[in-house]
Design a protein around this motif. Structure first.
Motif, mmCIF file in Angstrom:
data_model
loop_
_atom_site.group_PDB
_atom_site.id
_atom_site.type_symbol
_atom_site.label_atom_id
_atom_site.label_comp_id
_atom_site.label_asym_id
_atom_site.label_seq_id
_atom_site.Cartn_x
_atom_site.Cartn_y
_atom_site.Cartn_z
ATOM 1 N N THR A 25 20.731 1.581 -8.053
ATOM 2 C CA THR A 25 21.187 2.684 -8.894
ATOM 3 C C THR A 25 21.439 3.939 -8.069
ATOM 4 N N VAL A 26 20.501 4.298 -7.220
ATOM 5 C CA VAL A 26 20.663 5.503 -6.395
ATOM 6 C C VAL A 26 21.827 5.346 -5.434
ATOM 7 N N SER A 27 21.938 4.181 -4.821
ATOM 8 C CA SER A 27 23.027 3.936 -3.871
ATOM 9 C C SER A 27 24.387 4.037 -4.547
ATOM 10 N N GLY A 28 24.534 3.410 -5.699
ATOM 11 C CA GLY A 28 25.822 3.422 -6.375
ATOM 12 C C GLY A 28 26.196 4.778 -6.938
ATOM 13 N N TYR A 29 25.213 5.546 -7.400
ATOM 14 C CA TYR A 29 25.527 6.839 -8.025
ATOM 15 C C TYR A 29 25.728 7.957 -7.001
ATOM 16 N N LYS A 30 24.857 8.004 -5.990
ATOM 17 C CA LYS A 30 24.924 9.116 -5.043
ATOM 18 C C LYS A 30 26.111 8.993 -4.099
ATOM 19 N N ALA A 87 17.314 -7.933 -2.651
ATOM 20 C CA ALA A 87 18.518 -7.422 -1.985
ATOM 21 C C ALA A 87 19.804 -7.795 -2.728
ATOM 22 N N GLY A 88 19.912 -9.056 -3.129
ATOM 23 C CA GLY A 88 21.121 -9.483 -3.838
ATOM 24 C C GLY A 88 21.280 -8.771 -5.166
ATOM 25 N N LEU A 89 20.188 -8.583 -5.888
ATOM 26 C CA LEU A 89 20.245 -7.862 -7.153
ATOM 27 C C LEU A 89 20.607 -6.402 -6.939
ATOM 28 N N ALA A 90 20.094 -5.791 -5.877
ATOM 29 C CA ALA A 90 20.424 -4.394 -5.589
ATOM 30 C C ALA A 90 21.922 -4.222 -5.345
ATOM 31 N N ARG A 91 22.545 -5.156 -4.634
ATOM 32 C CA ARG A 91 23.992 -5.058 -4.399
ATOM 33 C C ARG A 91 24.765 -5.199 -5.705
ATOM 34 N N SER A 92 24.329 -6.106 -6.562
ATOM 35 C CA SER A 92 25.011 -6.293 -7.848
ATOM 36 C C SER A 92 24.874 -5.048 -8.727
ATOM 37 N N ILE A 93 23.670 -4.461 -8.753
ATOM 38 C CA ILE A 93 23.460 -3.249 -9.549
ATOM 39 C C ILE A 93 24.301 -2.107 -8.994
ATOM 40 N N ARG A 94 24.377 -1.992 -7.684
ATOM 41 C CA ARG A 94 25.207 -0.943 -7.072
ATOM 42 C C ARG A 94 26.655 -1.064 -7.534
ATOM 43 N N SER A 95 27.183 -2.287 -7.580
ATOM 44 C CA SER A 95 28.571 -2.480 -8.023
ATOM 45 C C SER A 95 28.760 -2.035 -9.468
ATOM 46 N N GLN A 96 27.797 -2.323 -10.319
ATOM 47 C CA GLN A 96 27.907 -1.909 -11.719
ATOM 48 C C GLN A 96 27.823 -0.393 -11.866
ATOM 49 N N VAL A 97 26.936 0.232 -11.090
ATOM 50 C CA VAL A 97 26.791 1.689 -11.171
ATOM 51 C C VAL A 97 28.050 2.380 -10.666
ATOM 52 N N ASN A 122 22.694 1.265 -19.548
ATOM 53 C CA ASN A 122 23.869 0.403 -19.569
ATOM 54 C C ASN A 122 23.739 -0.818 -18.666
ATOM 55 N N ILE A 123 22.820 -0.777 -17.719
ATOM 56 C CA ILE A 123 22.639 -1.937 -16.849
ATOM 57 C C ILE A 123 21.373 -2.717 -17.199
ATOM 58 N N MET A 124 20.625 -2.255 -18.208
ATOM 59 C CA MET A 124 19.358 -2.893 -18.530
ATOM 60 C C MET A 124 19.495 -4.352 -18.977
ATOM 61 N N PRO A 125 20.511 -4.747 -19.765
ATOM 62 C CA PRO A 125 20.616 -6.186 -20.082
ATOM 63 C C PRO A 125 20.720 -7.048 -18.829
ATOM 64 N N TYR A 126 21.500 -6.595 -17.861
ATOM 65 C CA TYR A 126 21.635 -7.331 -16.607
ATOM 66 C C TYR A 126 20.313 -7.326 -15.833
ATOM 67 N N VAL A 127 19.634 -6.183 -15.820
ATOM 68 C CA VAL A 127 18.348 -6.084 -15.127
ATOM 69 C C VAL A 127 17.319 -6.995 -15.786
ATOM 70 N N LEU A 128 17.311 -7.034 -17.117
ATOM 71 C CA LEU A 128 16.341 -7.865 -17.833
ATOM 72 C C LEU A 128 16.546 -9.339 -17.528
ATOM 73 N N ILE A 129 17.802 -9.778 -17.524
ATOM 74 C CA ILE A 129 18.084 -11.172 -17.196
ATOM 75 C C ILE A 129 17.601 -11.495 -15.786
ATOM 76 N N ASN A 130 17.831 -10.579 -14.854
ATOM 77 C CA ASN A 130 17.414 -10.824 -13.471
ATOM 78 C C ASN A 130 15.904 -10.704 -13.306
ATOM 79 N N PHE A 131 15.254 -9.919 -14.170
ATOM 80 C CA PHE A 131 13.791 -9.890 -14.166
ATOM 81 C C PHE A 131 13.251 -11.283 -14.508
ATOM 82 N N VAL A 132 13.859 -11.897 -15.508
ATOM 83 C CA VAL A 132 13.435 -13.245 -15.898
ATOM 84 C C VAL A 132 13.734 -14.236 -14.776
#
Length: 328
Positions: free
Chosen positions: A130-135, A184-194, A224-234
């Motif tokens: 999140t920080v990487s994609g937004y900043k 790491a892989g999830l962080a890259r995916s979240i960055r793309s969404q942000v 807005n990214i929480m559904p994706y985060v929740l799935i990846n938490f599981v």
């Protein structure tokens, strides 16, 4: 005196109205923050079934360990089939230990591993992505480089090396160890969404109004990214389950705690795949592993709607009608 009485009655009415207003605001906050998410989630059968399954494992890991004695040698005869001797309802293994006892007492360490590993990997990935994609800018370049380095390190050899060096016995530490670079892989995916979210009109409006960065991230980006985060938490939780079972099965992790992987290893070495008489020794831990994974998947699928504002608004109860007498 009439004027004074009138003034007293007006002041009492205004104070009563303020008290009712505060109570209504509190009720509305409780409804929106607590009750509405529960109603939205419980409206889906997958959430109901998933919650029941997860609740069963939580009871197994708390109440169950108090009711079921630990597995010891000689609780019954060797290789007792399931449902034959009700002192050992799921049968026994090669030393006469109850398979039910072993399964129940393996649950608390597994729950600790799942919680620690899934929370660690998901939290790290969400914060960095999140920080990487937004900043953007230098912050993005530094965090992206750090993420890429973590992605290039082979996960399994790293876990085996760290397990051999530190020989962890704490279940929470083992859970974190299994997900040491899984974030790491999830962080890259979240960055793309942000990156796609930060230029939306509502995010731009918050920036124009001078909202601080942490408020924009918490209020506009993360929901807005929480559904994706929740799935990846599981998914992280399931990876911890399978990873810990595999490492215990292979003997990489020590057998300080009961574990379903140790049970599988014992069943395999005890010839459970060759003889129908001891097949239950293999099936019981397998069913436990599949059951908890299935519960997590159903729960995640059913709670996707939690972060849809339209669905939440439909399930929210309003207190406007209750306020009507005070508004007049």
């Amino acid at each position: 005196m009439a004027e004074k009485n009138s003034s007293f009655s007006q002041s009492d009415g205004s104070s009563g109205g303020q008290g009712a207003s505060r109570a209504d605001l509190y009720r509305e906050w409780v409804d929106m923050a607590l009750l509405t998410p529960i109603r939205v989630a419980w409206d889906d059968w997958r959430t109901q079934v998933g919650s029941i399954i997860i609740g069963f494992y939580l009871l197994l890991g708390t109440v169950g360990v108090a009711l079921v004695e630990p597995p010891v040698q000689g609780q019954g005869d060797r290789y007792v089939p399931p449902f034959q001797d009700w002192s050992v309802p799921l049968g026994t293994n090669d030393i006469g230990a109850s398979i039910l006892s072993a399964t129940v007492h393996a649950t608390p360490p597994m729950l600790q591993m799942i919680t620690a590993g899934a929370v660690f990997s998901t939290a790290i990935a969400t914060v960095i992505g999140t920080v990487s994609g937004y900043k953007g800018g230098l912050t993005d370049r530094v965090l992206t480089t750090f993420t890429d380095i973590a992605m290039t390190i082979p996960g399994l050899p790293l876990i085996i090396l760290l397990a051999a060096l530190f020989e962890p016995t704490n279940p929470a530490v083992i859970g974190i160890l299994i997900t040491i670079n899984a974030w790491a892989g999830l962080a890259r995916s979240i960055r793309s969404q942000v990156l796609s979210l930060r230029d939306h009109s509502y995010v731009e409006a918050s920036r124009i109004m001078g909202a601080p960065t942490h408020r924009i991230l918490v209020d506009d980006i993360i929901p807005n990214i929480m559904p994706y985060v929740l799935i990846n938490f599981v998914n992280s939780a399931r990876n911890v389950i399978f990873g810990s079972v595999a490492l215990y099965y292979l003997g990489i992790l020590g057998g300080v705690h009961e574990n379903w992987g140790i049970m599988l290893d014992g069943a395999y070495n005890g010839g459970a795949i060759y003889s129908l008489d001891v097949l239950h020794w293999l099936f019981v831990p397998m069913i436990a592993i599949v059951g908890i994974s299935f519960g997590f998947v159903l729960f995640a699928q059913g709670t996707e709607k939690l972060f849809n504002p339209r669905i939440r608004a439909r399930h929210a109860e309003t207190v406007e009608d209750d306020n009507a007498p005070y508004q007049q």
